[in-house]
Design a protein around this motif. Structure first.
Motif, PDB file in Angstrom:
ATOM      1  N   THR A 180     -29.761   5.253  38.948  1.00 51.75           N
ATOM      2  CA  THR A 180     -31.173   5.578  39.125  1.00 51.75           C
ATOM      3  C   THR A 180     -31.983   4.300  39.314  1.00 51.75           C
ATOM      4  N   GLU A 181     -33.132   4.430  39.916  1.00 48.86           N
ATOM      5  CA  GLU A 181     -34.014   3.275  40.082  1.00 48.86           C
ATOM      6  C   GLU A 181     -34.345   2.659  38.731  1.00 48.86           C
ATOM      7  N   GLU A 182     -34.569   3.505  37.741  1.00 46.41           N
ATOM      8  CA  GLU A 182     -34.908   3.021  36.406  1.00 46.41           C
ATOM      9  C   GLU A 182     -33.762   2.207  35.812  1.00 46.41           C
ATOM     10  N   ALA A 183     -32.537   2.668  36.026  1.00 45.95           N
ATOM     11  CA  ALA A 183     -31.378   1.948  35.482  1.00 45.95           C
ATOM     12  C   ALA A 183     -31.198   0.594  36.159  1.00 45.95           C
ATOM     13  N   VAL A 184     -31.427   0.544  37.464  1.00 43.88           N
ATOM     14  CA  VAL A 184     -31.309  -0.730  38.183  1.00 43.88           C
ATOM     15  C   VAL A 184     -32.366  -1.711  37.683  1.00 43.88           C
ATOM     16  N   TYR A 185     -33.586  -1.233  37.525  1.00 45.81           N
ATOM     17  CA  TYR A 185     -34.646  -2.113  37.031  1.00 45.81           C
ATOM     18  C   TYR A 185     -34.341  -2.604  35.609  1.00 45.81           C
ATOM     19  N   LYS A 186     -33.788  -1.731  34.784  1.00 45.28           N
ATOM     20  CA  LYS A 186     -33.452  -2.141  33.410  1.00 45.28           C
ATOM     21  C   LYS A 186     -32.397  -3.243  33.434  1.00 45.28           C
ATOM     22  N   PHE A 187     -31.417  -3.107  34.314  1.00 44.68           N
ATOM     23  CA  PHE A 187     -30.383  -4.132  34.433  1.00 44.68           C
ATOM     24  C   PHE A 187     -30.996  -5.459  34.889  1.00 44.68           C
ATOM     25  N   ILE A 188     -31.909  -5.394  35.839  1.00 42.78           N
ATOM     26  CA  ILE A 188     -32.594  -6.601  36.318  1.00 42.78           C
ATOM     27  C   ILE A 188     -33.394  -7.238  35.195  1.00 42.78           C
ATOM     28  N   GLU A 189     -34.120  -6.425  34.451  1.00 42.64           N
ATOM     29  CA  GLU A 189     -34.911  -6.939  33.331  1.00 42.64           C
ATOM     30  C   GLU A 189     -34.032  -7.680  32.332  1.00 42.64           C
ATOM     31  N   ASP A 190     -32.898  -7.078  32.005  1.00 47.18           N
ATOM     32  CA  ASP A 190     -31.998  -7.697  31.015  1.00 47.18           C
ATOM     33  C   ASP A 190     -31.469  -9.040  31.511  1.00 47.18           C
ATOM     34  N   VAL A 205     -29.527   2.105  43.544  1.00 47.49           N
ATOM     35  CA  VAL A 205     -28.336   1.639  44.283  1.00 47.49           C
ATOM     36  C   VAL A 205     -27.162   1.572  43.312  1.00 47.49           C
ATOM     37  N   PRO A 206     -25.930   1.502  43.817  1.00 45.77           N
ATOM     38  CA  PRO A 206     -24.784   1.327  42.922  1.00 45.77           C
ATOM     39  C   PRO A 206     -24.915   0.052  42.095  1.00 45.77           C
ATOM     40  N   LEU A 207     -24.656   0.162  40.814  1.00 40.65           N
ATOM     41  CA  LEU A 207     -24.724  -0.995  39.918  1.00 40.65           C
ATOM     42  C   LEU A 207     -23.324  -1.551  39.706  1.00 40.65           C
ATOM     43  N   MET A 208     -23.049  -2.676  40.293  1.00 37.83           N
ATOM     44  CA  MET A 208     -21.781  -3.375  40.094  1.00 37.83           C
ATOM     45  C   MET A 208     -22.072  -4.530  39.142  1.00 37.83           C
ATOM     46  N   THR A 209     -21.637  -4.384  37.899  1.00 40.42           N
ATOM     47  CA  THR A 209     -22.042  -5.333  36.860  1.00 40.42           C
ATOM     48  C   THR A 209     -20.964  -6.330  36.481  1.00 40.42           C
ATOM     49  N   SER A 210     -19.781  -6.181  37.068  1.00 42.33           N
ATOM     50  CA  SER A 210     -18.691  -7.124  36.814  1.00 42.33           C
ATOM     51  C   SER A 210     -17.777  -7.126  38.031  1.00 42.33           C
ATOM     52  N   PHE A 211     -16.864  -8.080  38.049  1.00 39.37           N
ATOM     53  CA  PHE A 211     -15.918  -8.155  39.167  1.00 39.37           C
ATOM     54  C   PHE A 211     -14.959  -6.970  39.110  1.00 39.37           C
TER      55      PHE A 211
END
Length: 549
Positions: A180-190, A161-167
């Protein structure tokens, strides 16, 4: 304490809903964000609004997809056969036409609204200059946990899904593509790993707030979904070893109002009854019987297939606390059962049903003509003594369990089994089975894996795990479990349509077809469709999942 927290959530919701509307105005919106977050008290209110985004205080923003996930599995039917429920049937029966689906669209929209709240809170609170750095850092950690949870809900339903990491203002977000799914999961992990370093232990945290164990437990699940077995085991073992949580002695207490925020609970959505404010939950009403007592909607009804799984396992304890079946002569924990009997005797077809199905005259009848399976979810059910004066949506005082210690033990068992540490896997598994009054499992290897998977179904039914488990698990033939359950040759489809196994109550009511899942496609149905309006509004930068139109 619980009441104070839920009222504060509502107040913060009202305040920050207006702030979000404010943000759509070019100058005033920016000014509002920049002039708030000047004290710890203001920051507390902001984070409370992030918690309110768990459900947004209503039944239709988030609850519907939680139930839809159950309907898409082998555990539940849509259930309501007296009204058109095309939004749910189209996805639950895998008809391939859900891109404009209302519940999915609402879920996507409101999960991103929650992420927006978290992003603003994280950005602004991190910049607060205050001597109370401990409170500031804790609030940022809570917001990071919530953001991670909201992204987890998105990625396990839609994939990348789109990663919105800041306002960001709309112009800055234009052209955003799906990560990518992998990138979203990595963001969640962090986010979760960072939150776990700061959040307090359960015995030091405010009731209803995320804790270190909450973050680590969800992190373990995130690793498990990616088959990062070693990482999952380490995160979950930390939760176990730190000793903040334990199983309640009786399974019947797990979803009891008297045991909200118990020592087994890592995270719950906080609900409270209020006569005029919408501080309560809705699932007791949404999944309740249409013929009462009380006004139910009959959505999301347990399948006979799930009931049979309990019977085959000899699991009478969890069966009675998970499923209420038409024709029963008692409901677990219901002290005023005679009122249910009297309600049943008032049905026009009462005697016809008793004669046809051989039921006891003093039984409770979930009207088979209005309910696909004539079964109800006991976990969400409120006994009459616990029902508030106004019993409707947004009024149930029962908290919703998001993550509990039994899940942690079973995830740990799964990770250990995958790493060939079967001794540790059996120990964790059998702790859960002991409470259910079942014998220890002594199996190893693949047979132990089967036992752990079955245990998750029996222990965690209707806790928003089953669909995602059968999507991620791989069967012995190399296919995902859901691909063997659904489709023209799926075992679940055949079980429901074969004369030798199909359930009489379910077969007699074809208001919802019994061949649910026959049109499942493994090239399409491992995730939900991206809402069509998101693709349209993105001018093509957001791409649809394969197979959806």
């Amino acid at each position: 304490m619980k009441r104070i927290f839920t009222i504060v959530v509502l107040i913060a919701s009202l305040m920050f809903t207006s702030c979000e509307d404010f943000l759509t105005e070019d100058v005033r919106g920016q000014l509002n964000v920049d002039t708030y977050y000047k004290s710890i008290e203001e920051c507390e209110s902001a984070v409370t609004s992030c918690y309110q985004a768990l459900t947004y205080g209503g039944w239709w923003q988030i609850n519907t997809v939680w139930l839809l996930s159950e309907m898409c599995s082998d555990d539940a039917w849509m259930g309501n056969t007296t009204q058109s429920q095309s939004d749910y049937i189209s996805l639950a029966h895998y008809q391939g036409n859900g891109a404009s689906n209302g519940p999915i669209s609402n879920f996507w929209q409101y999960r991103y609204k929650g992420i927006l709240r978290c992003n603003i809170a994280i950005d602004r609170i991190s910049a607060l200059e205050t001597p109370d750095t401990e409170s500031r850092d804790r609030l940022v950690a809570e917001a990071r946990f919530l953001r991670a949870y909201y992204y987890f809900e998105l990625v396990r339903n839609f994939g990348g899904v789109p990663l919105m990491t800041s306002f960001q203002i709309p112009e800055e977000a234009e052209g955003t593509e799906r990560a990518t799914e992998e990138a979203v999961y990595k963001f969640i992990e962090d986010d979760l790993a960072a939150a776990a370093e700061i959040l307090p232990q359960r015995n030091e945290a405010k009731v209803g707030h995320a804790t270190r164990g909450t973050a680590l437990g969800l992190l373990g699940k995130v690793y498990l979904y990616q088959e990062k077995w070693q990482d999952a085991r380490e995160a979950l073992k930390t939760v176990i070893d730190e000793g903040e949580y334990k199983l309640l002695p009786d399974f019947g207490d797990v979803w009891s109002l008297a045991y909200d925020n118990s020592e087994e609970s890592l995270f719950e959505i906080q609900y409270e009854y209020h006569a005029t404010l919408g501080l309560g939950g809705s699932l007791a009403t949404i999944t309740g019987a249409r013929n009462g007592p009380g006004d139910g909607w009959s959505w999301c009804q347990p399948t006979a297939n799930l009931e049979q799984a309990y019977i085959d396992a000899g699991d009478t304890e969890r069966l009675k606390w998970t499923i209420i079946k038409s024709g029963c002569t008692e409901i677990a924990g219901e002290e005023q059962f005679t009122e249910f009997v009297e309600t049943s005797k008032a049905l026009n077809k009462y005697q016809e049903y008793v004669d046809k199905y051989g039921w006891d005259p003093d039984c409770y009848i979930v009207d088979p003509a209005q309910h696909k399976s004539a079964r109800l979810i006991r976990k969400y059910f409120l006994p009459l003594k616990d029902r508030p004066e106004i019993y409707n949506t947004d009024k149930s005082p029962l908290n919703h369990r998001i993550l509990r210690y039994a899940d942690v033990l079973l995830m740990y068992a799964e990770a250990c089994n995958e790493l060939n540490d079967d001794e540790s896997a059996r120990d964790a598994l059998n702790q859960v089975r002991k409470r259910a009054k079942l014998a220890d499992v002594t199996a190893s290897g693949t047979e132990l894996q089967k036992a752990i998977r079955l245990e998750r179904r029996l222990e965690l039914a209707f806790e928003q795990n089953r669909l995602y488990d059968i999507r991620r698990w791989t069967d012995s033939n190399g296919k995902k479990v859901i691909c063997n359950l659904m489709g023209p040759n799926g075992t679940f489809v055949k079980w429901n349509t074969d004369e030798a196994t199909r359930d009489a109550l379910e077969w007699d009511n074809q208001g919802e077809a019994s061949n649910k899942g026959i049109s499942f496609s493994e090239n399409r149905d491992m995730v939900f469709p991206i809402p069509l309006y998101e693709i349209t509004m993105s001018n093509g930068s957001i791409v649809q999942n394969p197979g959806w139109n």
